[in-house]
Structures are given as structure tokens and as C-alpha cells.
Design a protein around this motif. Structure first.
Motif, PDB file in Angstrom:
ATOM      1  N   GLU A 433       9.602 -65.478  33.179  1.00 44.58           N
ATOM      2  CA  GLU A 433      10.133 -66.267  32.072  1.00 44.58           C
ATOM      3  C   GLU A 433      11.161 -67.297  32.513  1.00 44.58           C
ATOM      4  OE1 GLU A 433      10.781 -63.884  28.265  1.00 44.58           O
ATOM      5  OE2 GLU A 433      10.791 -62.306  29.788  1.00 44.58           O
ATOM      6  N   LEU A 434      11.440 -67.368  33.818  1.00 40.50           N
ATOM      7  CA  LEU A 434      12.450 -68.279  34.339  1.00 40.50           C
ATOM      8  C   LEU A 434      11.801 -69.377  35.175  1.00 40.50           C
ATOM      9  CD1 LEU A 434      15.220 -65.781  35.536  1.00 40.50           C
ATOM     10  CD2 LEU A 434      14.831 -66.717  33.252  1.00 40.50           C
ATOM     11  N   SER A 435      12.499 -70.496  35.291  1.00 40.07           N
ATOM     12  CA  SER A 435      12.047 -71.581  36.154  1.00 40.07           C
ATOM     13  C   SER A 435      12.307 -71.224  37.616  1.00 40.07           C
ATOM     14  CB  SER A 435      12.795 -72.870  35.813  1.00 40.07           C
ATOM     15  OG  SER A 435      14.166 -72.767  36.189  1.00 40.07           O
ATOM     16  N   GLY A 436      11.765 -72.038  38.524  1.00 37.91           N
ATOM     17  CA  GLY A 436      11.970 -71.795  39.951  1.00 37.91           C
ATOM     18  C   GLY A 436      13.434 -71.828  40.338  1.00 37.91           C
ATOM     19  N   GLY A 437      14.181 -72.805  39.816  1.00 39.26           N
ATOM     20  CA  GLY A 437      15.604 -72.891  40.123  1.00 39.26           C
ATOM     21  C   GLY A 437      16.381 -71.711  39.580  1.00 39.26           C
ATOM     22  N   GLN A 438      16.024 -71.255  38.374  1.00 40.75           N
ATOM     23  CA  GLN A 438      16.696 -70.085  37.803  1.00 40.75           C
ATOM     24  C   GLN A 438      16.388 -68.835  38.622  1.00 40.75           C
ATOM     25  OE1 GLN A 438      15.025 -70.531  33.825  1.00 40.75           O
ATOM     26  NE2 GLN A 438      17.057 -70.948  32.982  1.00 40.75           N
ATOM     27  N   ARG A 439      15.157 -68.702  39.084  1.00 47.11           N
ATOM     28  CA  ARG A 439      14.808 -67.544  39.902  1.00 47.11           C
ATOM     29  C   ARG A 439      15.603 -67.534  41.201  1.00 47.11           C
ATOM     30  NH1 ARG A 439       8.192 -67.220  39.361  1.00 47.11           N
ATOM     31  NH2 ARG A 439       8.110 -67.203  37.098  1.00 47.11           N
ATOM     32  N   GLN A 440      15.778 -68.709  41.801  1.00 49.08           N
ATOM     33  CA  GLN A 440      16.533 -68.738  43.048  1.00 49.08           C
ATOM     34  C   GLN A 440      18.002 -68.403  42.810  1.00 49.08           C
ATOM     35  OE1 GLN A 440      15.756 -67.960  45.848  1.00 49.08           O
ATOM     36  NE2 GLN A 440      14.995 -69.755  46.931  1.00 49.08           N
ATOM     37  N   ARG A 441      18.539 -68.785  41.654  1.00 51.12           N
ATOM     38  CA  ARG A 441      19.904 -68.372  41.310  1.00 51.12           C
ATOM     39  C   ARG A 441      19.994 -66.855  41.161  1.00 51.12           C
ATOM     40  NH1 ARG A 441      23.354 -72.599  39.254  1.00 51.12           N
ATOM     41  NH2 ARG A 441      22.270 -74.597  39.385  1.00 51.12           N
ATOM     42  N   VAL A 442      18.961 -66.255  40.581  1.00 47.16           N
ATOM     43  CA  VAL A 442      18.919 -64.794  40.472  1.00 47.16           C
ATOM     44  C   VAL A 442      18.910 -64.163  41.866  1.00 47.16           C
ATOM     45  CG1 VAL A 442      17.498 -62.826  39.755  1.00 47.16           C
ATOM     46  CG2 VAL A 442      17.822 -64.773  38.210  1.00 47.16           C
ATOM     47  N   ALA A 443      18.121 -64.720  42.777  1.00 47.50           N
ATOM     48  CA  ALA A 443      18.056 -64.194  44.145  1.00 47.50           C
ATOM     49  C   ALA A 443      19.413 -64.286  44.837  1.00 47.50           C
ATOM     50  CB  ALA A 443      16.991 -64.948  44.943  1.00 47.50           C
ATOM     51  N   ILE A 444      20.127 -65.380  44.593  1.00 45.33           N
ATOM     52  CA  ILE A 444      21.472 -65.532  45.181  1.00 45.33           C
ATOM     53  C   ILE A 444      22.430 -64.516  44.562  1.00 45.33           C
ATOM     54  CG2 ILE A 444      23.450 -67.094  45.363  1.00 45.33           C
ATOM     55  CD1 ILE A 444      21.347 -69.406  45.486  1.00 45.33           C
ATOM     56  N   ALA A 445      22.355 -64.337  43.230  1.00 47.40           N
ATOM     57  CA  ALA A 445      23.204 -63.345  42.567  1.00 47.40           C
ATOM     58  C   ALA A 445      22.959 -61.952  43.135  1.00 47.40           C
ATOM     59  CB  ALA A 445      22.954 -63.371  41.059  1.00 47.40           C
ATOM     60  N   ARG A 446      21.695 -61.607  43.343  1.00 40.01           N
ATOM     61  CA  ARG A 446      21.363 -60.299  43.917  1.00 40.01           C
ATOM     62  C   ARG A 446      21.960 -60.149  45.313  1.00 40.01           C
ATOM     63  NH1 ARG A 446      15.121 -58.904  44.749  1.00 40.01           N
ATOM     64  NH2 ARG A 446      15.325 -60.771  46.035  1.00 40.01           N
ATOM     65  N   ALA A 447      21.889 -61.215  46.109  1.00 37.72           N
ATOM     66  CA  ALA A 447      22.427 -61.155  47.468  1.00 37.72           C
ATOM     67  C   ALA A 447      23.940 -60.937  47.471  1.00 37.72           C
ATOM     68  CB  ALA A 447      22.076 -62.441  48.218  1.00 37.72           C
ATOM     69  N   LEU A 448      24.626 -61.402  46.430  1.00 34.36           N
ATOM     70  CA  LEU A 448      26.084 -61.284  46.365  1.00 34.36           C
ATOM     71  C   LEU A 448      26.551 -59.968  45.758  1.00 34.36           C
ATOM     72  CD1 LEU A 448      27.001 -64.878  45.107  1.00 34.36           C
ATOM     73  CD2 LEU A 448      27.018 -64.022  47.460  1.00 34.36           C
ATOM     74  N   ALA A 449      25.627 -59.156  45.252  1.00 35.72           N
ATOM     75  CA  ALA A 449      25.999 -57.980  44.447  1.00 35.72           C
ATOM     76  C   ALA A 449      26.925 -57.024  45.188  1.00 35.72           C
ATOM     77  CB  ALA A 449      24.737 -57.250  43.986  1.00 35.72           C
ATOM     78  N   ILE A 450      26.717 -56.820  46.487  1.00 36.66           N
ATOM     79  CA  ILE A 450      27.529 -55.845  47.215  1.00 36.66           C
ATOM     80  C   ILE A 450      28.561 -56.529  48.104  1.00 36.66           C
ATOM     81  CG2 ILE A 450      25.909 -53.915  47.146  1.00 36.66           C
ATOM     82  CD1 ILE A 450      24.847 -54.807  49.826  1.00 36.66           C
ATOM     83  N   ASN A 451      28.929 -57.754  47.737  1.00 35.49           N
ATOM     84  CA  ASN A 451      30.011 -58.490  48.408  1.00 35.49           C
ATOM     85  C   ASN A 451      29.801 -58.630  49.919  1.00 35.49           C
ATOM     86  OD1 ASN A 451      31.653 -58.867  46.034  1.00 35.49           O
ATOM     87  ND2 ASN A 451      32.152 -56.680  46.166  1.00 35.49           N
ATOM     88  N   PRO A 452      28.696 -59.229  50.340  1.00 36.43           N
ATOM     89  CA  PRO A 452      28.470 -59.402  51.777  1.00 36.43           C
ATOM     90  C   PRO A 452      29.415 -60.468  52.344  1.00 36.43           C
ATOM     91  CG  PRO A 452      26.826 -60.628  50.570  1.00 36.43           C
ATOM     92  CD  PRO A 452      27.622 -59.862  49.546  1.00 36.43           C
ATOM     93  N   ASP A 453      29.581 -60.441  53.659  1.00 42.29           N
ATOM     94  CA  ASP A 453      30.352 -61.482  54.341  1.00 42.29           C
ATOM     95  C   ASP A 453      29.448 -62.641  54.775  1.00 42.29           C
ATOM     96  OD1 ASP A 453      32.766 -59.888  54.310  1.00 42.29           O
ATOM     97  OD2 ASP A 453      31.801 -58.671  55.865  1.00 42.29           O
ATOM     98  N   ILE A 454      28.167 -62.302  55.043  1.00 46.12           N
ATOM     99  CA  ILE A 454      27.219 -63.267  55.614  1.00 46.12           C
ATOM    100  C   ILE A 454      25.967 -63.290  54.746  1.00 46.12           C
ATOM    101  CG2 ILE A 454      25.815 -63.853  57.636  1.00 46.12           C
ATOM    102  CD1 ILE A 454      27.837 -62.087  59.271  1.00 46.12           C
ATOM    103  N   VAL A 455      25.475 -64.504  54.465  1.00 44.86           N
ATOM    104  CA  VAL A 455      24.212 -64.665  53.745  1.00 44.86           C
ATOM    105  C   VAL A 455      23.286 -65.529  54.596  1.00 44.86           C
ATOM    106  CG1 VAL A 455      23.060 -65.482  51.660  1.00 44.86           C
ATOM    107  CG2 VAL A 455      25.350 -64.450  51.500  1.00 44.86           C
ATOM    108  N   VAL A 456      22.088 -65.022  54.846  1.00 45.41           N
ATOM    109  CA  VAL A 456      21.065 -65.772  55.574  1.00 45.41           C
ATOM    110  C   VAL A 456      20.117 -66.368  54.543  1.00 45.41           C
ATOM    111  CG1 VAL A 456      19.202 -65.659  57.255  1.00 45.41           C
ATOM    112  CG2 VAL A 456      21.264 -64.278  57.584  1.00 45.41           C
TER     113      VAL A 456
END
Length: 545
Positions: A433-456
Motif C-alpha cells: 500500500e506504500l510507494s517505493g520511496g515510502q517503503r525505503q523510509r520504512v526500511a531505514i526506520a527498521r534499520a535504526l530500531a536497535i540504535n546501530p552505530d553503522i548503517v550499510v
């Protein structure tokens, strides 16, 4: 006389709530030997417009009005049979995706020859000779071998050349090129566009170039037609539109096009953790240190030795900065990223994250590593589970590490979505139900969930339109400044790398050929391969001018 003259074209699609207009009164014309670029984001109506011209709308699509004149003949009222007679003969189509456009179970030569047979060439020897001539014409080496091969045996650039061979087989007056290079590396893209340009000059063929990339339009088109939500908002000479666009939407497209960016290079801010000279001397400034990384893969077949995908790769990334690994497909950059994140084990070399050696970590050690380093993939359509709600997807890392209660995880997911500028009402939606840009924002939010220091970020913006891409890059920059994140940014697109990175390593055939600050690399590249990559960036001539 125009090769193509379109007046007031209107197109609709059947939806659950009835028919919906998607193209609203489009006017455009193309002269002999001219390239006209039809530019806009996904959903702007550009591909629908192009396909409507030759009766190739998908099921549910219908031309509602307007006139389409090809060489002075009005074809807008023609039925499917009459339109088939001009496809290939008078209008050639180069589709976007060679993977889905070529039959995987038939040899290349058979598929190219089919267009000749459909238009009356019956002699088998004549068809074969013409096929070999066409394959050679589009720059494929050893045409006899290529004619016998299947699509999966060719590279992406080779497959696109096959589609061009099919499109020009009957020397049409007009070629419609629908995003013909969007999935290709910059150097391959340049060769394909050069080929189309050569054919245009030699044959006098007109070209309708459908693209979301204003850098490509700037390099290749004499005139530009800008579409927004199915309407032409601006059209005129390429030089005029690029130098003084009149419509706000066009100005935004130009501002967002990374190839046309003229802003300053990014420079690292002073690290916040360095409070005094003593601390600076004691602190390890590097979030990532890779030394002598090697990764080999077994190649199927007799007598084949191992393939070395990563060959003695070393680089360092300062905390709170963005380091880009760039190169063409097959250069080893994604394999390197998977070594750093320990989704692959290196055959040799060492990896340090914040001073801790991670190359030998097992089980619990690897699990804890996932807290510190997260990966955002290229394709937001396949990296999110369609069976889960957005709330479940974002909170999944918290669930995996047994952090908090269900209520607290949901609250954390809502806060993360707010941080990546998504409304709270997406929590209960599904990815589809989301656009491509919205999905990528969701993916970034998921990556930040556990407070990482590094994002690839592995080609994390390559599948997005330039305006959506620009917003995601702005988001990544702001998150880096707020949270002190370190990014390892994997990309084949040097224009995007210029915009986001502080430092760059250029990879070729598994090795790093050059590592510099982004500014130094763009202004004074030292390696011939780097200079070749930079020369292939579309729109560079406009930037230089």
C-alpha cells in the motif's frame, strides 16, 4: 512534416471505482532525426503516453481522445491489426527491462529474426544473414555465437543491445526508447545511448526518449517535454528548459537531479566525541577498518579455478561520515559490504568495527554485531515482508532481540516512522500500500530500531525516481547529523555518491583502484578507470558548462 504529431491525447484505465483518466490532453511533436525527451517521475504518465501511441496499453487501458499522426497519417482510430502492421516497420520500441522482454527459452538469433519473419521475410538464409548483420551493427562481438546464446548468457548491456537490434531491424522512422538504460551502469548506459545516437544520425531516425533522468535528457535530447500527473507542464528546447525552467515542478526535477547538482562537496563535521587534545589522541577515529579482504567463489565447470570477487581490499571509514564504494556491476562492492556486515565470511583479511575485530565472530558474537551494524537493501519491494504490517516490520529487530513489551515496541515503531517523515497512519498498512520511496523510509526506520552505530546502504536509492531519491538522501544526511551514524554507501552512481559521501573508494574487478575524498576524486581523479566512470555520468557536460 513531423514524423510524429500528437494532439490532445487522453488515456484512461479501468479501476475498481470506474474508469480513471491518467493522461490529460498531451501535445507533442517529433521531427525527422530529432530526439525529444519525455520526462517525469513514476506515475507521471510518460510510459502510458508512449505505449498509447502504438496501441500497447496494458489491459484496462484505453485511448479516450486526441489524434496521433505518424508521417502525416492519422492512426488514432486504428484497430490492433492495423497497428501491428506499423510496429517494427515504422515505429520501433526499445523497452525498459530486457529480462522480461526477451524469451528465456529461445536463442537470441531466433528472437531478433522473428520481427523480420512477421513482416514477410521468409527466406531462412536471408533472415540469418540479416540477424548477424544487426547484432554486429549494435556492437555485439562474435554475432554468430551471440545468435546461438540464450538471454541469461548475456550481460544486461548485451541484452539491451539485442532489444535495440530488434527495434531497428526494419529501419523504422521512429524509435520509442522507454527508459532504455535505467537499470544499467553509467559506462554501459553511455555506450547504449551513444549507439542510439549513432543510429539516429546515420538513418535519420526520430527518437522519443522516455526517462526520469534529466541528466540523460540534458545530454541527449534537442527538446524536452515535462509531464506531471498526466499533463504537460512545460516543453521546449533542452537548453532553454535546463537554463530557465518556468514551471515549479520542472525546477524541482532539476534541483533534485544528482547529475546536474552544482553544490559544495560534503565535508565531515568535527567529531562530537573529541572534547580535548588528550581525548583526540586516545580515541580511535575509525568506525570501520577493513584490511586485506579476500573472498573467492567456486565456479561451476571443469577446469575452472575459484573466482576472486574481492581481492586484497582495504579501506577505513571515520565515525560519523559516509564512505562510498563505487564501481560497475561485478566490481565486488556488494560482496565487500556483505563481508563487512558478516553476511559472508572473508577468506583472508581483517575487519574492525570501532576497534573490535569481527572477522572471526561466531553465533552470540555475530548476533551482538547485528546491534551495531544494520543493512538497507536496494529493493524496497522485496526487502519488506508483504505479510506483515509496517508496525511489525519496523519493530521486528526489537522483537528479535527481545527488547521491551509489545506496547513499547509499537511506540518505538511509531517514533521511528515519525523520524523518517512517515505519517502515523501507515503503521497498520502493508508494504504493497506504500510507494517505493515510502517503503525505503520504512526500511531505514527498521534499520535504526536497535540504535546501530553503522548503517550499510547497498544501492539503497538506485531504484527510486530522482525527486524521491533526493528526499531519501536528505533524510540520510539529517539522521547522520542527529545520531552520529556512520554510513558505508554502495553505489554504481557517481552522481549520487557526489551528493552523499565524504570519501570514496573506486572498485574494479574486485580491487580498489583509488581512494580519495569525494571532492578530490571528482576534481582530480588519478586513475584512468575513475576518469572513465566520471566521463560517463549523464549531464556532466551541463554541469561543467
Amino acid at each position: 512534416m513531423s514524423v510524429l504529431d500528437v494532439q490532445g491525447l487522453r488515456v484512461s484505465y479501468e479501476t475498481r471505482s470506474g474508469r480513471r483518466d491518467v493522461v490529460h490532453g498531451v501535445d507533442l511533436a517529433i521531427g525527422e532525426g530529432e530526439v525529444v525527451a519525455l520526462v517525469g517521475e513514476s506515475g507521471s504518465g510518460k510510459s502510458t503516453t508512449a505505449h498509447a501511441l502504438i496501441g500497447l496499453l496494458p489491459e484496462g487501458g484505453r485511448v479516450e481522445g486526441g489524434s496521433i499522426s505518424l508521417g502525416g497519417v492519422d492512426i488514432s482510430g486504428w484497430g490492433p491489426k492495423r497497428l501491428r502492421s506499423i510496429r517494427g516497420a515504422q515505429v520501433g520500441l526499445i523497452p525498459q527491462d530486457p529480462v522480461s522482454s526477451l524469451d528465456p527459452v529461445r536463442p537470441i538469433g531466433v528472437q531478433v529474426g522473428e520481427i523480420l519473419r512477421l513482416h514477410g521475410v521468409r527466406d531462412r538464409a536471408e533472415v540469418r544473414g540479416r540477424v548477424l548483420e544487426l547484432l554486429e551493427r549494435v556492437g555485439l562481438d562474435d554475432p554468430g555465437l551471440r545468435a546461438r546464446q540464450y538471454p541469461h548468457e548475456l550481460s544486461g548491456g548485451m541484452r539491451q543491445r539485442v532489444l535495440i537490434a530488434t527495434a531497428i531491424a526494419l529501419r523504422p522512422r521512429l524509435i520509442i526508447a522507454d527508459e532504455p538504460t535505467s537499470a544499467l551502469d553509467a559506462t554501459v548506459q553511455r555506450r547504449i545511448l551513444d549507439l542510439i545516437d549513432d543510429l539516429r544520425r546515420e538513418e535519420g531516425t526520430a527518437v522519443l526518449l522516455v526517462t526520469h533522468d534529466l541528466g540523460v535528457a540534458a545530454d541527449r535530447a534537442q527538446r524536452i517535454v515535462v509531464l506531471n500527473q498526466g499533463r504537460v507542464v512545460e516543453q521546449g528546447s533542452a537548453a532553454g528548459i535546463l537554463s530557465s525552467p518556468s514551471d515549479p515542478y520542472t525546477r524541482q526535477l532539476l534541483a533534485d537531479a544528482p547529475a546536474l547538482a552544482t553544490g559544495d562537496f560534503r565535508r565531515p563535521a568535527p567529531p562530537l566525541f573529541l572534547r580535548d587534545a588528550a581525548a583526540a589522541a586516545a580515541e580511535n577515529p575509525f568506525a570501520i577498518v577493513a584490511e586485506g579482504l579476500v573472498k573467492e567463489f567456486t565456479v561451476q565447470g571443469r577446469g575452472q579455478g575459484p573466482f576472486r570477487a574481492v581481492d586484497d581490499v582495504s579501506f577505513q571509514v571515520r565515525r560519523g561520515t559516509t564512505h562510498a564504494l563505487v564501481g560497475e556491476s561485478g566490481s565486488g562492492k556488494t560482496t565487500t559490504a556483505r563481508l563487512v556486515t558478516r553476511f559472508l565470511d572473508p577468506d583472508a583479511g581483517r575487519i574492525e568495527l570501532d576497534g573490535v575485530e569481527v572477522a572471526g565472530l561466531k553465533r552470540d558474537g555475530l548476533r551482538q554485531l547485528r546491534r551495531r551494524i544494520q543493512l538497507v537493501y536496494q529493493n524496497p519491494f522485496s526487502s519488506l515482508d508483504p505479510r506483515q504490517s509496517i508496525a511489525q516490520i519496523v519493530a521486528e529487530p526489537l522483537h528479535n532481540f527481545a527488547e521491551g513489551t509489545r506496547a513499547s515496541r509499537r511506540a518505538r515503531a511509531a517514533a521511528l516512522l515519525d523520524r523518517v517523515a512517515l505519517p502515523a497512519d501507515v503503521l497498520e498498512r502493508s508494504p504493497r500500500e506504500l510507494s517505493g520511496g515510502q517503503r525505503q523510509r520504512v526500511a531505514i526506520a527498521r534499520a535504526l530500531a536497535i540504535n546501530p552505530d553503522i548503517v550499510v546502504l547497498d544501492e539503497a536509492v538506485s531504484a527510486l525516481d530522482v525527486t524521491v531519491q533526493a528526499r531519501i538522501l536528505e533524510l540520510l544526511e539529517s539522521l547522520q547529523q542527529e545520531l552520529g551514524l556512520t554510513y558505508l554507501f554502495i553505489s554504481h552512481d557517481l552522481a549520487v555518491v557526489r551528493r552523499i559521501s565524504h570519501t570514496v573508494s573506486v572498485m574494479r574487478r574486485g580491487r580498489i583502484v583509488e581512494t580519495r575524498s569525494t571532492e578530490d576524486l571528482f576534481l582530480t581523479p588519478t586513475h584512468e578507470y575513475t576518469r572513465e566512470l566520471l566521463a560517463a555520468v549523464p549531464g556532466r557536460s551541463e554541469v561543467a558548462a
